[in-house]
Motif scaffolding. Structure first.
Motif, PDB file in Angstrom:
ATOM      1  N   UNK A   1       0.823  -1.192   0.000  1.00 33.83           N
ATOM      2  CA  UNK A   1       0.000   0.000   0.000  1.00 33.83           C
ATOM      3  C   UNK A   1       0.858   1.242   0.000  1.00 33.83           C
ATOM      4  N   UNK A   2       0.223   2.383  -0.146  1.00 31.32           N
ATOM      5  CA  UNK A   2       0.944   3.640  -0.210  1.00 31.32           C
ATOM      6  C   UNK A   2       1.467   3.993   1.168  1.00 31.32           C
ATOM      7  N   UNK A   3       2.662   4.544   1.174  1.00 30.02           N
ATOM      8  CA  UNK A   3       3.246   4.991   2.434  1.00 30.02           C
ATOM      9  C   UNK A   3       2.869   6.425   2.714  1.00 30.02           C
ATOM     10  N   UNK A   4       3.578   7.041   3.624  1.00 33.77           N
ATOM     11  CA  UNK A   4       3.370   8.440   3.952  1.00 33.77           C
ATOM     12  C   UNK A   4       3.918   9.282   2.794  1.00 33.77           C
ATOM     13  N   UNK A   5       3.137  10.234   2.345  1.00 37.43           N
ATOM     14  CA  UNK A   5       3.624  11.107   1.283  1.00 37.43           C
ATOM     15  C   UNK A   5       3.670  12.546   1.780  1.00 37.43           C
ATOM     16  N   UNK A   6       4.595  13.301   1.219  1.00 41.45           N
ATOM     17  CA  UNK A   6       4.755  14.696   1.595  1.00 41.45           C
ATOM     18  C   UNK A   6       4.919  15.538   0.338  1.00 41.45           C
ATOM     19  N   UNK A   7       4.394  16.752   0.403  1.00 42.15           N
ATOM     20  CA  UNK A   7       4.563  17.657  -0.731  1.00 42.15           C
ATOM     21  C   UNK A   7       4.648  19.092  -0.237  1.00 42.15           C
ATOM     22  N   UNK A   8       5.409  19.952  -0.932  1.00 45.89           N
ATOM     23  CA  UNK A   8       6.293  19.567  -2.030  1.00 45.89           C
ATOM     24  C   UNK A   8       7.523  18.832  -1.490  1.00 45.89           C
ATOM     25  N   UNK A   9       8.281  18.212  -2.361  1.00 44.12           N
ATOM     26  CA  UNK A   9       9.500  17.564  -1.910  1.00 44.12           C
ATOM     27  C   UNK A   9      10.610  18.581  -1.664  1.00 44.12           C
ATOM     28  N   UNK A  10      10.588  19.656  -2.429  1.00 44.61           N
ATOM     29  CA  UNK A  10      11.575  20.723  -2.282  1.00 44.61           C
ATOM     30  C   UNK A  10      10.843  22.056  -2.326  1.00 44.61           C
ATOM     31  N   UNK A  11      11.303  22.966  -1.461  1.00 45.82           N
ATOM     32  CA  UNK A  11      10.690  24.285  -1.441  1.00 45.82           C
ATOM     33  C   UNK A  11      11.789  25.304  -1.185  1.00 45.82           C
ATOM     34  N   UNK A  12      11.858  26.306  -2.051  1.00 44.01           N
ATOM     35  CA  UNK A  12      12.766  27.415  -1.821  1.00 44.01           C
ATOM     36  C   UNK A  12      11.919  28.633  -1.529  1.00 44.01           C
ATOM     37  N   UNK A  13      12.198  29.284  -0.424  1.00 44.92           N
ATOM     38  CA  UNK A  13      11.426  30.465  -0.032  1.00 44.92           C
ATOM     39  C   UNK A  13      12.381  31.610   0.258  1.00 44.92           C
ATOM     40  N   UNK A  14      11.927  32.780  -0.079  1.00 45.60           N
ATOM     41  CA  UNK A  14      12.711  33.966   0.286  1.00 45.60           C
ATOM     42  C   UNK A  14      12.401  34.304   1.740  1.00 45.60           C
ATOM     43  N   UNK A  15      13.376  34.807   2.433  1.00 47.50           N
ATOM     44  CA  UNK A  15      13.186  35.152   3.835  1.00 47.50           C
ATOM     45  C   UNK A  15      11.985  36.086   3.976  1.00 47.50           C
ATOM     46  N   UNK A  16      11.135  35.737   4.917  1.00 51.99           N
ATOM     47  CA  UNK A  16       9.946  36.543   5.143  1.00 51.99           C
ATOM     48  C   UNK A  16       8.685  35.967   4.520  1.00 51.99           C
ATOM     49  N   UNK A  17       8.843  35.029   3.590  1.00 48.37           N
ATOM     50  CA  UNK A  17       7.679  34.406   2.963  1.00 48.37           C
ATOM     51  C   UNK A  17       7.054  33.378   3.892  1.00 48.37           C
ATOM     52  N   UNK A  18       5.782  33.099   3.657  1.00 48.84           N
ATOM     53  CA  UNK A  18       5.088  32.023   4.365  1.00 48.84           C
ATOM     54  C   UNK A  18       5.144  30.759   3.512  1.00 48.84           C
ATOM     55  N   UNK A  19       5.249  29.597   4.165  1.00 45.78           N
ATOM     56  CA  UNK A  19       5.234  28.333   3.436  1.00 45.78           C
ATOM     57  C   UNK A  19       4.253  27.375   4.109  1.00 45.78           C
ATOM     58  N   UNK A  20       3.754  26.430   3.313  1.00 45.90           N
ATOM     59  CA  UNK A  20       2.861  25.389   3.830  1.00 45.90           C
ATOM     60  C   UNK A  20       3.338  24.050   3.326  1.00 45.90           C
ATOM     61  N   UNK A  21       3.556  23.127   4.224  1.00 47.41           N
ATOM     62  CA  UNK A  21       4.051  21.800   3.890  1.00 47.41           C
ATOM     63  C   UNK A  21       2.957  20.790   4.222  1.00 47.41           C
ATOM     64  N   UNK A  22       2.758  19.868   3.287  1.00 46.80           N
ATOM     65  CA  UNK A  22       1.640  18.938   3.433  1.00 46.80           C
ATOM     66  C   UNK A  22       2.130  17.540   3.729  1.00 46.80           C
ATOM     67  N   UNK A  23       1.356  16.822   4.534  1.00 52.27           N
ATOM     68  CA  UNK A  23       1.641  15.420   4.839  1.00 52.27           C
ATOM     69  C   UNK A  23       0.372  14.588   4.683  1.00 52.27           C
ATOM     70  N   UNK A  78       2.651  24.907   8.739  1.00 54.80           N
ATOM     71  CA  UNK A  78       2.811  26.237   8.156  1.00 54.80           C
ATOM     72  C   UNK A  78       3.899  26.992   8.906  1.00 54.80           C
ATOM     73  N   UNK A  79       4.741  27.634   8.154  1.00 58.92           N
ATOM     74  CA  UNK A  79       5.776  28.487   8.748  1.00 58.92           C
ATOM     75  C   UNK A  79       5.582  29.889   8.204  1.00 58.92           C
ATOM     76  N   UNK A  80       5.375  30.816   9.094  1.00 58.59           N
ATOM     77  CA  UNK A  80       5.169  32.204   8.684  1.00 58.59           C
ATOM     78  C   UNK A  80       6.486  32.973   8.769  1.00 58.59           C
TER      79      UNK A  80
END
Lengths: 115, 110
Positions: A1-23, A78-80
């Protein structure tokens, strides 16, 4: 069966940006964990959910970090206002039947680079 | 405080030689100890846990409460054992957060 998946696999953010990582945990797994792994270090615990309840968030490094799991399956970290020290691999793990299960199944991680 | 220490960041041995990866811990109470492994380009996965007392891929680990150690051993290393190894602990029973050591990169030379 499918294992744990995460997205995106790679994320580049400029300092000060918000990011959201999914599991996406293994279907039916009650427990979900987030870890942060800095370069050359072991994973460090961030937060833990049992179903939709966030039971432990003692590892979140600052109030810029926020995690949710509203329906007890998919989780988002989420990282703000990202900072350079947030650069790391973020790992998600899920675990089966709650009280008696011990093995955590890890996803491939999201590598976050803050420039 | 809960802590896991792996004193060697890098360990290199020849194929067929014995391997020992060291792990020491500090914990107030009764912890559960694990070894996790990450092969190249694969995700972190459980290798073994102290309660099961089993041998996986020829590896064993004995919990020594007196020395607060959980060293991982294999009598004859194989090239496919090359990987990153992490010792970890959690509170006994149930789904609990893991506290990891910093890891040891094991390289088996042909």
């Amino acid at each position: 069966g499918a294992g744990v998946s995460q997205s995106p696999r790679y994320k580049v953010a400029k300092r000060g940006q918000d990011v959201a990582l999914r599991c996406d945990p293994i279907s039916g797994h009650v427990s979900l964990f987030w870890y942060q792994q800095a370069l050359g270090q072991g994973p460090e615990f961030l937060t833990y959910f049992q179903n939709e309840a966030q039971l432990d968030k003692s590892g979140l490094p600052s109030d810029r970090f926020f995690a949710e799991r509203p329906e007890g399956s998919v989780s988002t970290l989420k990282i703000q206002r990202t900072q350079q020290e947030d650069s790391a691999v973020y790992l998600c793990a899920s675990n089966g039947a709650g009280g008696s299960s011990y093995e955590q199944y890890f996803g491939p991680g999201t590598r976050l680079t803050v420039t | 405080a809960q802590r896991v220490t792996q004193p060697e960041k890098l360990l290199s041995v020849f194929k067929g030689a014995p391997v020992e990866l060291k792990c020491n811990y500090s914990y107030s109470g009764s912890p559960e100890l694990f070894w996790y492994v990450q092969y190249s380009r694969q995700r972190l996965q459980l290798l073994l846990r102290h309660i099961s007392r089993e041998s996986i891929k020829g590896f064993t680990a004995d919990l020594n409460k007196g020395e607060t150690s959980f060293h991982l051993k294999k009598p004859f290393a194989q090239e496919e054992d090359s990987a990153m190894y992490y010792c970890a602990l959690s509170r006994l029973q149930g789904a609990q957060k893991l506290v990891f050591g910093q890891g040891t990169r094991l390289t088996i030379n042909p």
